[in-house]
Write an enzyme that holds these catalytic residues in place. Structure first.
Site, mmCIF file in Angstrom:
data_model
loop_
_atom_site.group_PDB
_atom_site.id
_atom_site.type_symbol
_atom_site.label_atom_id
_atom_site.label_comp_id
_atom_site.label_asym_id
_atom_site.label_seq_id
_atom_site.Cartn_x
_atom_site.Cartn_y
_atom_site.Cartn_z
ATOM 1 N N TYR A 174 -14.718 7.170 0.229
ATOM 2 C CA TYR A 174 -15.020 5.915 -0.398
ATOM 3 C C TYR A 174 -15.878 5.936 -1.887
ATOM 4 O O TYR A 174 -16.749 5.381 -2.139
ATOM 5 C CB TYR A 174 -16.156 5.199 0.616
ATOM 6 C CG TYR A 174 -15.278 4.377 1.824
ATOM 7 C CD1 TYR A 174 -15.053 2.980 1.632
ATOM 8 C CD2 TYR A 174 -15.024 5.112 2.871
ATOM 9 C CE1 TYR A 174 -14.505 2.555 2.920
ATOM 10 C CE2 TYR A 174 -14.145 4.726 3.760
ATOM 11 C CZ TYR A 174 -14.052 3.361 3.929
ATOM 12 O OH TYR A 174 -13.220 2.640 5.017
ATOM 13 N N ASN A 204 -6.183 3.650 1.333
ATOM 14 C CA ASN A 204 -6.145 2.888 0.144
ATOM 15 C C ASN A 204 -7.414 3.201 -0.862
ATOM 16 O O ASN A 204 -7.314 3.020 -1.949
ATOM 17 C CB ASN A 204 -6.226 1.353 0.472
ATOM 18 C CG ASN A 204 -7.541 1.135 1.391
ATOM 19 O OD1 ASN A 204 -7.537 1.533 2.503
ATOM 20 N ND2 ASN A 204 -8.356 -0.008 0.829
ATOM 21 N N HIS A 293 -2.130 4.968 7.765
ATOM 22 C CA HIS A 293 -3.536 4.674 7.492
ATOM 23 C C HIS A 293 -3.709 2.990 8.014
ATOM 24 O O HIS A 293 -4.335 2.479 8.887
ATOM 25 C CB HIS A 293 -3.896 4.386 5.975
ATOM 26 C CG HIS A 293 -5.397 4.011 5.657
ATOM 27 N ND1 HIS A 293 -6.722 4.354 6.555
ATOM 28 C CD2 HIS A 293 -5.760 2.995 5.124
ATOM 29 C CE1 HIS A 293 -7.403 3.890 5.802
ATOM 30 N NE2 HIS A 293 -7.042 2.899 5.197
ATOM 31 N N HIS A 303 -7.104 -7.435 7.548
ATOM 32 C CA HIS A 303 -6.029 -6.570 7.059
ATOM 33 C C HIS A 303 -4.876 -6.887 8.067
ATOM 34 O O HIS A 303 -4.100 -6.287 8.250
ATOM 35 C CB HIS A 303 -6.258 -5.115 7.246
ATOM 36 C CG HIS A 303 -7.575 -4.756 6.327
ATOM 37 N ND1 HIS A 303 -7.366 -4.936 5.028
ATOM 38 C CD2 HIS A 303 -8.681 -3.976 6.553
ATOM 39 C CE1 HIS A 303 -8.650 -4.286 4.682
ATOM 40 N NE2 HIS A 303 -9.299 -3.733 5.501
ATOM 41 N N HIS A 330 -8.018 1.971 8.664
ATOM 42 C CA HIS A 330 -8.143 0.752 7.724
ATOM 43 C C HIS A 330 -9.067 -0.356 8.218
ATOM 44 O O HIS A 330 -9.844 -0.926 7.668
ATOM 45 C CB HIS A 330 -6.583 0.289 7.486
ATOM 46 C CG HIS A 330 -6.346 -0.553 6.329
ATOM 47 N ND1 HIS A 330 -7.066 -0.234 4.955
ATOM 48 C CD2 HIS A 330 -5.612 -1.586 6.004
ATOM 49 C CE1 HIS A 330 -6.948 -1.268 4.409
ATOM 50 N NE2 HIS A 330 -5.925 -2.002 4.596
ATOM 51 N N HIS A 332 -11.867 -1.675 10.385
ATOM 52 C CA HIS A 332 -13.137 -0.966 11.004
ATOM 53 C C HIS A 332 -13.725 -1.520 12.286
ATOM 54 O O HIS A 332 -14.519 -2.093 12.320
ATOM 55 C CB HIS A 332 -14.380 -1.493 9.740
ATOM 56 C CG HIS A 332 -13.973 -0.878 8.311
ATOM 57 N ND1 HIS A 332 -14.450 -1.297 7.125
ATOM 58 C CD2 HIS A 332 -12.742 0.000 7.925
ATOM 59 C CE1 HIS A 332 -13.980 -0.772 6.259
ATOM 60 N NE2 HIS A 332 -13.064 0.223 6.636
#
Length: 430
Positions: A174, A204, A293, A303, A330, A332
């Site tokens: 991150y 990502n 992912h 998402h 991806h 959480h």
């Protein structure tokens, strides 16, 4: 939580506690100091990864340019072998990385502890254990790791799990353009990543592309986390953004697929995947696992639909090869689906599991769609990690461990049976 423990039956206890679980808030980003580095050559951010059937890649960073050499042996302080590699660095705007060393060592014996030293600085000795060349074998699986207080809790639980290989389906540091955060992440995971192989794929947050200003994606990721995409000329993918590898003497084939690089029918990734799957002999490889992912199946509001294009492009390939399980990040939160294909329950489809709950700084995705879809068997927004123990050619135990007040609690567990052992699901003869 105390009132849950007073319920009179185990069933009532389980149901009530799942409903009433008080999810903790996010925790702050950690600050991980450098190891003592008086000469600028102390190895930092050491991590290892598998290369073929009997070799290991050792990677580390030094402030100054030094030897890219690894000395190693099976006794602490005694190094009977050595290997030389190379070093590189990268720039990102005003940031310049340290010297990133890359050395492949081996051949190595299976199920053996090796002690090693990186570079010319002898102040730090590391050790790792090679995986067994046969089943059983234990994987740790964790996504969207980050570097927060919850990441620390997850890493502590992983350290106690005695895993053989760690799989990470994207979103490592991150850093998000702030390159020093890559360095602090490397220092944070070093105690584990230097002792067991970590096999990762991008997410990502690894893209780090800025249109016009910095159009090259994945610069830091590719430089720091080089995977064995070119270890075997027969199976080489040609890209660090997707690859495959075998473990347990070929009993398990793992596909690491790229959600953020081309995956359409005419893409290099799609063509490589089709060829890689065509080479498999499921009589010799009873287990086939894939990591992506962005999940293809997701009942969380976060998402939604972001993996749909990749699913449409690649799901038929995975279904035809009888992939046993697909792990994603991806989102959480944690979610486990039944065996599924094309949106429907299918006994010959893979189990899809979302495990993007390692400890990221963005917090948990707490809003799930209602009602829960029939194909979704368990879902919870909590930090945690997963463990996959493949016991033999037919059975594997999957367990998800929730970080409950910093204690690893088994919240979901299921036995999986390999599709290759199911006559009704045997892949069609080539």
């Amino acid at each position: 939580m105390a009132w849950c423990r007073l319920l009179p039956t185990l069933l009532a206890l389980t149901v009530a506690c799942v409903v009433a679980y008080d999810r903790p808030p996010p925790r702050a980003t950690l600050t991980i100091p450098l190891a003592d580095d008086a000469d600028g050559l102390t190895p930092q951010q050491v991590h290892i990864s598998l290369v073929g059937s009997n070799k290991m890649r050792v990677a580390w960073i030094t402030k100054k340019d030094g030897e890219s050499v690894v000395n190693y042996g099976t006794t602490a302080g005694e190094y009977t072998d050595s290997a030389v590699g190379s070093a590189s660095s990268y720039t990102y705007f005003l940031y310049r990385s340290g010297h990133i060393h890359d050395v492949v060592i081996g051949p190595l014996k299976p199920d053996t502890v090796y002690y090693y030293r990186c570079g010319s600085n002898s102040t730090r000795e590391f050790s790792f254990k090679t995986p067994s060349s046969s089943l059983p074998i234990k994987f740790a699986i964790v996504g969207d790791l980050g570097q927060t207080g919850w990441t620390k809790s997850t890493l502590q639980h992983l350290a106690a799990s005695e895993y053989d290989v760690l799989l990470l389906p994207g979103d490592l540091s991150y850093a998000d353009y702030l390159q020093p955060l890559w360095d602090s992440f490397g220092r944070l995971v070093e105690p584990l990543a230097s002792a067991r192989p970590w096999m990762v794929i991008h997410g990502n947050h690894e893209i780090e592309k800025i249109p016009l200003l910095y159009p090259r994606p994945f610069v830091a990721y590719n430089a720091r986390w080089r995977m064995p995409y070119d270890a075997d000329p027969v199976t080489a993918s040609g890209s660090n953004l997707y690859y495959s590898f075998d473990v347990a003497g070929g009993a398990i084939h793992v596909l690491m697929l790229g959600s953020y690089t081309d995956f359409g029918p005419d893409s290099a990734q799609h063509k490589w995947l089709a060829a890689d799957l065509a080479r498999l002999d499921r009589a010799r490889t009873p287990w086939l696992v894939a990591l992506i992912h962005a999940p293809w199946y997701n009942s969380n509001e976060a998402h939604q639909g972001e993996g749909e294009e990749m699913r449409k492009a690649m799901e038929a390939l995975l279904y035809g090869a009888r992939v046993d399980a697909v792990f994603a990040g991806h989102v959480h939160a944690y979610e486990r689906f039944t065996r599924v294909h094309d949106g429907k329950a299918d006994a010959c489809g893979p189990v899809h599991i979302t495990i993007g709950d390692g400890g990221n700084r963005e917090g948990l995705a707490k809003k799930f769609q209602k009602p829960q879809p029939a194909i979704s068997e368990f879902r919870e927004a909590s930090f945690g990690h997963g463990r996959l123990e493949v016991t033999n050619g037919t059975h594997a135990l999957w367990a998800w461990h929730r970080n409950d007040d910093d204690e690893a609690v088994v919240a979901d567990q299921v036995w999986l049976t390999s599709l290759a052992s199911n006559p009704a699901c045997s892949p069609k003869p080539k």
